[in-house]
Design a protein around this motif. Structure first.
Motif, PDB file in Angstrom:
ATOM      1  N   VAL A 142      77.899 -78.573   3.187  1.00 59.48           N
ATOM      2  CA  VAL A 142      79.111 -78.133   3.865  1.00 59.48           C
ATOM      3  C   VAL A 142      78.803 -77.562   5.239  1.00 59.48           C
ATOM      4  O   VAL A 142      79.318 -78.014   6.248  1.00 59.48           O
ATOM      5  N   TYR A 143      77.932 -76.578   5.267  1.00 64.00           N
ATOM      6  CA  TYR A 143      77.788 -75.841   6.522  1.00 64.00           C
ATOM      7  C   TYR A 143      76.889 -76.538   7.525  1.00 64.00           C
ATOM      8  O   TYR A 143      77.313 -76.896   8.611  1.00 64.00           O
ATOM      9  N   ILE A 189      85.347 -74.861  14.491  1.00 62.95           N
ATOM     10  CA  ILE A 189      85.556 -76.242  14.925  1.00 62.95           C
ATOM     11  C   ILE A 189      84.625 -77.214  14.209  1.00 62.95           C
ATOM     12  O   ILE A 189      84.980 -78.365  13.990  1.00 62.95           O
ATOM     13  N   ALA A 190      83.444 -76.740  13.789  1.00 61.62           N
ATOM     14  CA  ALA A 190      82.561 -77.632  13.040  1.00 61.62           C
ATOM     15  C   ALA A 190      83.227 -78.041  11.723  1.00 61.62           C
ATOM     16  O   ALA A 190      83.308 -79.226  11.386  1.00 61.62           O
ATOM     17  N   LEU A 191      83.716 -77.042  10.986  1.00 63.24           N
ATOM     18  CA  LEU A 191      84.350 -77.349   9.716  1.00 63.24           C
ATOM     19  C   LEU A 191      85.628 -78.155   9.919  1.00 63.24           C
ATOM     20  O   LEU A 191      85.915 -79.086   9.183  1.00 63.24           O
ATOM     21  N   ASN A 192      86.396 -77.791  10.945  1.00 61.43           N
ATOM     22  CA  ASN A 192      87.626 -78.531  11.235  1.00 61.43           C
ATOM     23  C   ASN A 192      87.316 -79.985  11.515  1.00 61.43           C
ATOM     24  O   ASN A 192      87.979 -80.898  11.011  1.00 61.43           O
ATOM     25  N   VAL A 220      85.532 -73.100  24.979  1.00 58.98           N
ATOM     26  CA  VAL A 220      85.491 -73.963  23.808  1.00 58.98           C
ATOM     27  C   VAL A 220      86.898 -74.174  23.272  1.00 58.98           C
ATOM     28  O   VAL A 220      87.326 -75.301  23.000  1.00 58.98           O
ATOM     29  N   LEU A 258      86.838 -82.884  22.714  1.00 55.85           N
ATOM     30  CA  LEU A 258      85.993 -82.323  21.661  1.00 55.85           C
ATOM     31  C   LEU A 258      84.507 -82.432  21.966  1.00 55.85           C
ATOM     32  O   LEU A 258      83.770 -81.462  21.765  1.00 55.85           O
ATOM     33  N   SER A 312      78.231 -79.840   8.663  1.00 57.41           N
ATOM     34  CA  SER A 312      79.311 -79.822   9.647  1.00 57.41           C
ATOM     35  C   SER A 312      78.795 -79.405  11.009  1.00 57.41           C
ATOM     36  O   SER A 312      79.258 -79.910  12.030  1.00 57.41           O
ATOM     37  N   LEU A 313      77.828 -78.484  11.043  1.00 58.27           N
ATOM     38  CA  LEU A 313      77.241 -78.109  12.335  1.00 58.27           C
ATOM     39  C   LEU A 313      76.552 -79.301  12.973  1.00 58.27           C
ATOM     40  O   LEU A 313      76.698 -79.564  14.172  1.00 58.27           O
ATOM     41  N   ALA A 326      77.180 -82.437  12.447  1.00 60.38           N
ATOM     42  CA  ALA A 326      78.196 -83.385  12.901  1.00 60.38           C
ATOM     43  C   ALA A 326      78.773 -82.944  14.235  1.00 60.38           C
ATOM     44  O   ALA A 326      79.027 -83.754  15.125  1.00 60.38           O
ATOM     45  N   LEU A 327      78.974 -81.640  14.368  1.00 57.21           N
ATOM     46  CA  LEU A 327      79.534 -81.139  15.625  1.00 57.21           C
ATOM     47  C   LEU A 327      78.587 -81.383  16.785  1.00 57.21           C
ATOM     48  O   LEU A 327      78.996 -81.827  17.853  1.00 57.21           O
ATOM     49  N   TYR A 369      88.447 -77.868  23.429  1.00 58.80           N
ATOM     50  CA  TYR A 369      88.321 -78.508  22.131  1.00 58.80           C
ATOM     51  C   TYR A 369      89.503 -79.427  21.869  1.00 58.80           C
ATOM     52  O   TYR A 369      89.383 -80.429  21.185  1.00 58.80           O
TER      53      TYR A 369
END
Lengths: 268, 289, 409
Positions: free
Chosen positions: B34-35, A118-121, B251, B259, B38-39, B41-42, B255
């Motif tokens: 990338v990794y 979900i992070a990448l999505n 989750v 979200l 994104s984490l 951002a989540l 989601y």
């Protein structure tokens, strides 16, 4: 350490039971792929090879298989390059933040797939406009990198620095040393890591569900969609059985390379 | 050509820092941007909320998601249930893997090893989904394989539910526990074991005091896999869990509609695993992963 | 020399980039669908979605990406005889890439993720898509078959805004009470065995795994607890909502499995793992075709149902194929085929003459208004009560989602 005969027999029996535990479900899959029933009833009421024939020509399976192979190859290629670079950096240099990086690199595998997914999505859909084949490959390469890194790092550590120093003493520059000394010794580790990475990417479902673009069906996604469909479920069994049988090849290759390495590792 | 060795000590040799930088740029850019990006951002999203009507994320800071997570009994029960499943699976995997790996590494004839390793590796190539599906077939209450076996004896199989999930997950992650322990055991120098015997210890004592500490990092490495893979799994629960759900299901379900809340729930396994990784770093297990 | 080494490095990085480009360029058309920027406020703005496509519908773009309920877009892979897609593909040149979803929540998330052209949305998804700016209004002039759609399906509260239609109605159906006749020997007519604590089928009940199922509990409460005063299962104030959740907690003790994947439901019913529960007609049809002993009825207390709408996503690049598809799926032949396969009442009045079973429309009450009076089509609960009450606030869908996930945890 000497063990009594009784202990050895007990251990042998235990190993046998454990082996049965591991292989009985696989055996059931194999048997079900020949079963006449479309549902999961046991024991099967009859046997047929019909499903194997259907699976071979099923267009969904073929497309999914091709997509899976492409994604796995691309992800593995990227993972090998990046994993190799990081392993070289971590093993051959001391620098600030080295410990943190070695922790960081394990994260894509250590963290649950759904979190990565979900992070990448989230990032792909919010900032990059959508999901495509590339987003899928990027996601796979991220966790495949870890596997290659681990294998190569272990080998580099076992090799030690003395071989490379000897090479430098003989007058070879950095790149030549890498090309003629380090890389050949690492080859089997790269192959082993690459095989594992390929297998990981080929079978991945959770991250794939979240990062594959519309219309992109890898083999696990195809299986997930058809798992319960009465007409397709037997074909799923066939695909699974076929995968296990075919996997003998890469395992055999990995074993062969593994044997070579015992000899090469004795260079130290 | 030895005459040009002096000039070959060129740019890259004199600047090891740059060599390091060159090695690291691409992978670090990948990992960090990338990794990690994104984490991050989540987890930032975990502090947002959603608009009631359209369901879109509204970027106003709030702790509501976390308070809901920790005050609603259903959710923290789910957390405990998931952690208990992960721990149980790890223990079971260890119980099965240790004797098996020991047999493979120390008892079985040496030339059997490649075959045994191949036999352990093969199930890894059978699709994860199909293996879970096979267990669904086996666990089916009326017509599954276990029922066919146990019902004539008057017993009931575990059926779908908590136990079904534990059994299936143990089955799935077993190779991940076997392989590191096996590798650790094969690397154990015979000389150590001989020395222990020379000092008068019998097998049990040797095992306890010499073997176990030496393979401890491998055990921990295996446990990282079994624990974290179980912590985040949701597909197994969907297929063999009946109505029992795990944190991953929470989750996956939320989601879609919420979200930020899903992100908040997702932070839990991440925190648990990162803490676990930090704790085991000292034991050297990370080298064996 | 330095330069050769630098050149080598450059060559390696260039080939690496080529590799990445090669891997990405092969397939996967990324049409950037609406990613849905945050829109604040629950107040309905002026007609959202922008302007409808002015037309005319031209040459197809070669493909159309369709999100659909399972059973709506059959191209022969489920059953070789069931196919209303291949003909369309040959005729228009638009290849149909279909992805099915299990719940409306999945549908909404998929649409918001982008890349899709058409979606068959139920009422509990439509309004979220409309106000989330994910779909565009329909230009009914470009859909010749729209004229033949039953009037009482058009311009409903869930598929239109301010008199502007946002899609083409698909058909309608009710959620049925279904049971395995080997396990349940007397025919049922009431939801009682799926909700009451003393049900003889404890552990073998199934329910639909989506927040919208709370409305099913509300429908049962309408009959069993009339003092709550529920008139519309999608307009629940706090008291009514809490009662529905309490009923669902009670039901949870009876449930063996929840389902959102219809094929899992088929398998569960046929194998006897599930004895009774909520289901769709298509599940009953497929289960019986597999040899299952199944019966399904509309329960006497009434039921929730659906009336789906084919919607076109905003900013879709395949607009021509999208309009062609929408017109095709609601054409008399295709609509008749879907309605029979899925087990629902068709949307196109002319389909009734074309169904293989001449009584299909009668069986499914296609033209009968009274049948549908106790079928409550899926809708999107909002704070402003849908039944018009202004003295209380109703629970919005987001809280339905939260409550459902807490229930399922």
């Amino acid at each position: 350490m000497t063990l009594s005969r009784g202990t050895k027999i007990l251990l042998g029996l235990f190993a046998l039971l454990a082996g049965a535990f591991i292989y009985v479900p696989l055996g059931i899959i194999l048997i079900n792929s020949f079963s006449v029933d479309k549902s999961l009833t046991w024991p099967p009421s009859g046997f047929t090879t019909e499903w194997w024939g259907k699976a071979a020509v099923n267009p969904g399976v073929r497309e999914a298989l091709t997509t899976s192979i492409i994604v796995a190859l691309c992800a593995t290629a990227i993972a090998i390059v990046l994993g190799l670079l990081i392993a070289l950096a971590i093993s051959r240099y001391r620098f600030f933040g080295r410990e943190s990086i070695s922790l960081l690199i394990v994260l894509p595998i250590a963290l649950p797939g759904i979190v990565t997914g979900i992070a990448l999505n989230n990032v792909f859909t919010s900032y990059l406009g959508g999901l495509t084949l590339i987003t899928l490959i990027v996601a796979h390469a991220t966790f495949c990198m870890v596997v290659v890194y681990n294998n190569v790092l272990a080998r580099l550590r076992r090799m030690g620095g003395s071989v490379e120093e000897a090479s430098a003493d003989l007058g070879a520059g950095g790149w030549t040393t890498f090309r003629l000394v380090t890389f050949p010794l690492m080859k089997s580790a790269i192959v082993a890591g690459g095989l594992l990475a390929f297998g990981l990417s080929f079978d991945e479902i959770i991250v794939t569900t979240f990062t594959a673009g519309p219309g992109i069906t890898t083999l696990p996604i195809w299986i997930y969609q058809n798992l319960f469909r009465p007409n397709q479920a037997p074909i799923v069994n066939v695909v699974a059985a076929a995968l296990v049988i075919v996997s003998v090849i890469p395992i055999y290759i990995a074993q062969k390379f593994g044997d070579d390495d015992e000899r090469a590792g004795g260079v130290i | 050509m030895t005459t040009t060795t002096a000039t070959h000590r060129g740019f890259w040799y004199r600047h090891p820092g740059l060599r390091l930088g060159g090695l690291l740029t691409a992978p670090m850019a990948w990992l960090v941007v990338v990794y990690l990006g994104s984490l991050a951002a989540l987890f930032l999203t975990a502090f947002y909320q959603i608009d009631d009507f359209t369901g879109q994320v509204v970027k106003t800071f709030t702790l509501k998601n976390f308070t809901t997570l920790f005050t609603t009994s259903a959710y923290y029960e789910s957390v405990f249930r998931t952690i208990s499943i992960a721990l149980l699976v790890t223990v079971l995997c260890l119980v099965i893997a240790l004797p098996l790996a020991f047999f493979m590494a120390r008892v079985a004839p040496r030339h059997w090893r490649p075959l045994m390793v191949a036999l352990v590796l093969t199930p890894l190539w059978a699709s994860y989904l199909v293996k879970v599906y096979a267990w669904r077939a086996m666990l089916q209450p009326e017509s599954g394989v276990l029922a066919w076996f146990l019902n004539p004896l008057g017993l009931d199989g575990p059926g779908y539910g908590y136990l079904g999930i534990v059994i299936t997950l143990t089955y799935l992650w077993l190779p991940y526990m076997i392989l590191p322990i096996y590798a650790g055991l094969t690397r154990l120098p015979d000389s150590m074991l001989d020395a222990s015997a020379d000092l008068g210890a019998h097998s049990g004592r040797t095992f306890r005091s010499v073997v176990v500490p030496l393979i401890f990092p491998s055990v921990v490495a295996g446990s990282i896999f079994t624990f974290s893979l179980s912590l985040g799994d949701y597909i197994t629960a969907q297929i063999v869990g009946g109505k029992v759900t795990m944190l991953g299901n929470v989750v996956q379900q939320t989601y879609v509609t919420n979200l930020p809340f899903a992100a908040a729930v997702a932070t839990l396994p991440v925190v648990i695993i990162v803490l676990y990784l930090l704790a085991v770093r000292k034991s050297g297990a990370l080298e064996n992963v | 020399m330095q330069t050769t080494r630098l050149l080598k490095i450059a060559a390696v990085s260039a080939s690496a980039m080529l590799l990445v480009a090669a891997c990405g360029g092969s397939s996967g058309s990324s049409s950037s669908g609406a990613s849905g920027s945050a829109s604040e406020g629950a107040a309905a703005p002026e007609t959202p979605g922008g302007a409808a496509f002015a037309g005319p519908v031209g040459e197809g773009e070669g493909q159309v990406n369709v999100l659909a309920w399972p059973g709506y877009v059959e191209n022969g892979t489920t059953d070789p005889a069931v196919d209303w897609v291949s003909g369309f593909e040959k005729e228009t040149g638009c290849k149909v890439n279909v992805k099915t979803f299990g719940t409306s929540d999945e549908a909404v998330k998929l649409v918001q993720g982008g890349g899709w052209d058409v979606v068959s949305a139920s009422g509990d998804a439509t309004l979220r898509l409309i106000y989330g700016d994910n779909v565009q209004p329909l230009n009914a002039d470009l859909v010749p078959n729209y004229a033949d759609v039953f009037e009482d399906l058009k311009l409903q509260s869930f598929n239109s805004v301010n008199g502007v239609p946002f899609g083409v109605p698909h058909g309608r159906g009710a959620n049925l009470l279904m049971w395995n006749t080997d396990k349940v020997t007397t025919p049922l007519d009431s939801w009682a065995v799926t909700f009451d604590a003393d049900s003889p089928y404890k552990g073998a009940v199934t329910a639909y795994d989506s927040p919208i199922f709370i409305a099913d509990a509300a429908v049962y409460l309408m009959a069993t607890q009339p003092e709550l005063g529920i008139t519309d299962p999608y307009s629940l104030d706090k008291t009514q909502f809490d009662a529905a959740i309490a009923l669902l907690e009670q039901q949870k003790e009876l449930v063996g499995e929840y389902w959102s994947d219809y094929t899992k439901a088929i398998q569960a019913f046929n194998s006897g793992t599930t004895a009774v529960g909520t289901s769709w007609q298509v599940i009953a049809n497929l289960a019986k075709a597999e040899g299952g002993k199944i019966e399904a009825v509309k329960a006497k207390e009434g039921a929730t149902g659906w009336s789906d709408t084919w919607m076109i996503t905003k900013d879709t690049p395949n607009i021509n194929c999208a309009y062609k598809w929408v017109n095709h799926i609601v054409s008399p032949e295709a609509n008749a085929a879907v309605a029979e396969w899925f087990g629902e009442a068709p949307a196109n009045a002319k389909s009734c003459e074309l169904t293989a079973d001449k009584d299909h429309c009668a069986t499914f009450h296609a033209g009968e208004a009274d049948y549908w009076t106790d079928v409550y089509y899926w809708n999107t609960p909002t704070t402003a009560c849908l039944d018009g009450r202004t003295d209380v606030q109703c629970i919005p869908y987001s809280e339905w989602g939260t409550a459902w996930s807490a229930l399922r945890s």
